[in-house]
Design a protein around this motif. Structure first.
Motif, PDB file in Angstrom:
ATOM      1  N   PHE A  93       0.824  -1.207   0.000  1.00 49.20           N
ATOM      2  CA  PHE A  93       0.000   0.000   0.000  1.00 49.20           C
ATOM      3  C   PHE A  93       0.859   1.258   0.000  1.00 49.20           C
ATOM      4  CE2 PHE A  93      -2.121   3.396   2.427  1.00 49.20           C
ATOM      5  CZ  PHE A  93      -3.138   3.682   1.525  1.00 49.20           C
ATOM      6  N   THR A  94       1.968   1.234   0.726  1.00 50.18           N
ATOM      7  CA  THR A  94       2.831   2.407   0.786  1.00 50.18           C
ATOM      8  C   THR A  94       3.370   2.767  -0.591  1.00 50.18           C
ATOM      9  OG1 THR A  94       3.451   1.971   3.087  1.00 50.18           O
ATOM     10  CG2 THR A  94       4.935   3.356   1.807  1.00 50.18           C
ATOM     11  N   GLN A  95       3.727   1.766  -1.387  1.00 54.70           N
ATOM     12  CA  GLN A  95       4.210   2.051  -2.740  1.00 54.70           C
ATOM     13  C   GLN A  95       3.135   2.739  -3.572  1.00 54.70           C
ATOM     14  OE1 GLN A  95       7.341   1.743  -4.127  1.00 54.70           O
ATOM     15  NE2 GLN A  95       7.811   1.454  -1.951  1.00 54.70           N
ATOM     16  N   LEU A  96       1.903   2.291  -3.439  1.00 58.73           N
ATOM     17  CA  LEU A  96       0.800   2.938  -4.149  1.00 58.73           C
ATOM     18  C   LEU A  96       0.613   4.361  -3.643  1.00 58.73           C
ATOM     19  CD1 LEU A  96      -1.714   2.901  -6.004  1.00 58.73           C
ATOM     20  CD2 LEU A  96      -2.981   1.966  -4.069  1.00 58.73           C
ATOM     21  N   LEU A  97       0.648   4.536  -2.320  1.00 65.55           N
ATOM     22  CA  LEU A  97       0.411   5.845  -1.723  1.00 65.55           C
ATOM     23  C   LEU A  97       1.495   6.845  -2.101  1.00 65.55           C
ATOM     24  CD1 LEU A  97      -1.434   7.479   0.132  1.00 65.55           C
ATOM     25  CD2 LEU A  97      -0.067   6.679   2.080  1.00 65.55           C
ATOM     26  N   ILE A  98       2.720   6.390  -2.259  1.00 65.59           N
ATOM     27  CA  ILE A  98       3.811   7.288  -2.659  1.00 65.59           C
ATOM     28  C   ILE A  98       3.488   7.949  -3.996  1.00 65.59           C
ATOM     29  CG2 ILE A  98       6.206   7.333  -3.469  1.00 65.59           C
ATOM     30  CD1 ILE A  98       6.849   5.277  -1.282  1.00 65.59           C
ATOM     31  N   GLY A  99       3.022   7.164  -4.956  1.00 70.06           N
ATOM     32  CA  GLY A  99       2.673   7.738  -6.261  1.00 70.06           C
ATOM     33  C   GLY A  99       1.540   8.742  -6.150  1.00 70.06           C
ATOM     34  N   ILE A 100       0.517   8.414  -5.349  1.00 74.31           N
ATOM     35  CA  ILE A 100      -0.611   9.325  -5.151  1.00 74.31           C
ATOM     36  C   ILE A 100      -0.138  10.613  -4.482  1.00 74.31           C
ATOM     37  CG2 ILE A 100      -2.840   9.621  -4.010  1.00 74.31           C
ATOM     38  CD1 ILE A 100      -2.895   7.566  -6.257  1.00 74.31           C
ATOM     39  N   TYR A 101       0.685  10.473  -3.460  1.00 73.18           N
ATOM     40  CA  TYR A 101       1.179  11.628  -2.702  1.00 73.18           C
ATOM     41  C   TYR A 101       1.976  12.574  -3.601  1.00 73.18           C
ATOM     42  CZ  TYR A 101       4.071  14.149   0.745  1.00 73.18           C
ATOM     43  OH  TYR A 101       4.719  15.123   1.478  1.00 73.18           O
ATOM     44  N   GLU A 102       2.904  12.009  -4.364  1.00 74.09           N
ATOM     45  CA  GLU A 102       3.745  12.854  -5.215  1.00 74.09           C
ATOM     46  C   GLU A 102       2.931  13.559  -6.287  1.00 74.09           C
ATOM     47  OE1 GLU A 102       6.701  10.056  -6.460  1.00 74.09           O
ATOM     48  OE2 GLU A 102       7.986  10.455  -4.699  1.00 74.09           O
ATOM     49  N   GLU A 103       1.919  12.887  -6.821  1.00 75.05           N
ATOM     50  CA  GLU A 103       1.061  13.524  -7.825  1.00 75.05           C
ATOM     51  C   GLU A 103       0.235  14.647  -7.203  1.00 75.05           C
ATOM     52  OE1 GLU A 103      -2.349  12.296 -11.158  1.00 75.05           O
ATOM     53  OE2 GLU A 103      -1.245  10.741 -10.057  1.00 75.05           O
ATOM     54  N   LEU A 104      -0.287  14.412  -5.998  1.00 72.26           N
ATOM     55  CA  LEU A 104      -1.094  15.431  -5.340  1.00 72.26           C
ATOM     56  C   LEU A 104      -0.254  16.625  -4.901  1.00 72.26           C
ATOM     57  CD1 LEU A 104      -3.556  13.344  -3.131  1.00 72.26           C
ATOM     58  CD2 LEU A 104      -4.129  14.780  -5.089  1.00 72.26           C
ATOM     59  N   LYS A 105       0.935  16.376  -4.380  1.00 70.78           N
ATOM     60  CA  LYS A 105       1.772  17.466  -3.879  1.00 70.78           C
ATOM     61  C   LYS A 105       2.205  18.414  -4.996  1.00 70.78           C
ATOM     62  CE  LYS A 105       3.642  17.996  -0.249  1.00 70.78           C
ATOM     63  NZ  LYS A 105       3.352  18.887   0.892  1.00 70.78           N
TER      64      LYS A 105
END
Length: 443
Positions: A93-105
């Motif tokens: 899940f963390t790997q998925l969340l990293i991509g989401i986080y970087e796109e949102l930031k």
């Protein structure tokens, strides 16, 4: 990526029950998946220091090791990530969340995540956190981490609690951030109740207006693939499939349950096609592979074993379809009726239970098959001794202790009638039973 995660979840067979309430070395509980929905607790952003700081610390760690004042979070959407390095679903899940986080930031600087660790020691914390781009509570601050676990009643990891600032500088606790990320990705931002309602309404409208065309086609593609005997792909217009019963087969060559189920599905598919041809009417059945293979070569190799159609490898509609049908694991077979509406997302289970007889997978057909099973069960023995188990197995149904189960012989799901060991829970499809001795007949 989404379907990779889902396959992992399927293979561990509801891991949320396996790790529940395991005790950690520091005395905190090892939470397992948080499936609860949002609560209505109101938190003022002025309380971020009370939530995330302590009497001897007013900062959080950054990925570079720098100290970031807790006060800098005020006015931001903040996600509290409860996770641990030792638990594989957290890493995935963390790997998925990293991509989401970087796109949102990139477009939303007023968004932040804070890691609340349940790692077993400092080395494990450092190993896990070094890959994260967000802030973290220092590993040594056990009291703050325990306090957050208690405050938000975290019962499972990974868990993502979203603190959403409102117009009056309050925040509403949204408790199912993990599910939102899995289902909607960046579309869930800013993770508010209002946004959640908008997404649900959009899904409702899409289901009501669903057609085969708007499910499978997009502005760049109005076809699916078919392969010739030479291995080359040809294009089949999606419009030519309208009016047929369609199975959307979510699968991948790296997924062991998929490779076990695919030969069975091929056999059933060919029998259904043959029966429809012999009937000579206008009915037709087709399957479209929705692949989550990791590269084109793997896709080609896996698809080469199949006699049906496929979406192109890496097509953007693959993720959209997974979200639209809320796919919880692969393999999954979604059945679309001739009118373009969803008949069932449980096509795989129906194939396992009824083989080709499941066609056309409608509610009326399933009720007919269930009634038929009920009648056949009257001739089954109440108690048997199965060659694969040392205890006697009792015949059970939904109404007397049965229900959905995984057959211990064929590893496929079943429901309704089963032979069950009342001592240890061993369950087998009636069709998989090989008896060594039969007792009293009935019921």
């Amino acid at each position: 990526m989404i379907l990779i995660i889902l396959c992992v979840v399927l293979n561990i067979n509801y891991h949320i029950n396996v790790m529940r309430r395991m005790e950690m070395k520091d005395g905190t509980r090892a939470p397992v998946s948080n499936n609860g929905y949002f609560g209505g607790e109101q938190i003022s952003t002025s309380k971020f220091s009370q939530l995330l700081a302590s009497s001897h610390r007013d900062f959080l760690l950054s990925p570079t090791g720098a100290q970031v004042k807790v006060s800098e979070l005020e006015g931001k959407v903040v996600g509290l990530l409860f996770a641990a390095n030792w638990y594989p679903p957290c890493r995935v899940f963390t790997q998925l969340l990293i991509g989401i986080y970087e796109e949102l930031k990139t477009n939303n600087p007023h968004f932040e995540i804070v890691y609340v660790s349940s790692d077993e020691d400092l080395d494990a914390f450092n190993e896990f956190y070094k890959n994260m781009p967000w802030l973290a509570i220092p590993f040594y601050d056990l009291e703050t981490k325990k306090s957050l676990n208690r405050k938000y009643e975290v019962e499972g990891i990974p868990c993502l609690i979203m603190l959403q600032p409102s117009k009056v500088d309050d925040a509403t606790t949204l408790r199912h951030g993990v599910e939102l990320i899995y289902r909607y990705g960046v579309q869930a931002y800013p993770f508010s109740n209002e946004r959640l309602m908008e997404l649900h309404e959009a899904e409702r409208e899409k289901r009501e207006n669903q057609t085969l065309i708007n499910l499978l086609a997009n502005n760049f593609r109005d076809y699916v693939l078919s392969q010739t005997h030479t291995g080359l792909f040809t294009q089949v217009p999606i419009a030519s499939l309208v009016g047929k019963t369609i199975g959307l087969y979510f699968s991948a060559g790296w997924c062991v349950p998929c490779t076990k189920f695919t030969p069975k599905l091929i056999s059933v598919y060919e029998k259904i096609k043959q029966e429809l041809t012999e009937k000579g009417d206008n009915e037709d059945f087709e399957i479209v592979l929705v692949s989550n293979d990791r590269d084109q070569e793997s896709f080609d190799s896996y698809y080469n074993t199949m006699p049906w159609l496929a979406l192109p490898f890496g097509d953007p509609e693959i993720k959209n379809l997974a979200r639209h049908f809320d796919i919880q694991g692969i393999p999954c077979l979604v059945i679309i009726g001739p009118d373009g509406k969803t008949i069932t997302i449980h096509g795989r289970n129906l194939i396992n239970l009824y083989q080709e007889n499941a066609y056309p997978f409608t509610k009326a057909k399933v009720e007919q098959l269930e009634k038929q099973l009920e009648e056949e069960a009257r001739d089954l023995p109440i108690l048997v001794h199965h060659v694969g188990h040392h205890h006697g197995l009792n015949l059970v149904s939904d109404g007397n202790g049965g229900g959905p189960f995984i057959c211990c012989v064929c590893d496929e799901q079943g429901s309704n009638w089963a032979y069950q060991c009342l001592q240890c829970g061993y369950e087998v499809h009636p069709k998989c039973i090989k008896t060594v001795h039969v007792h009293v007949h009935g019921p």
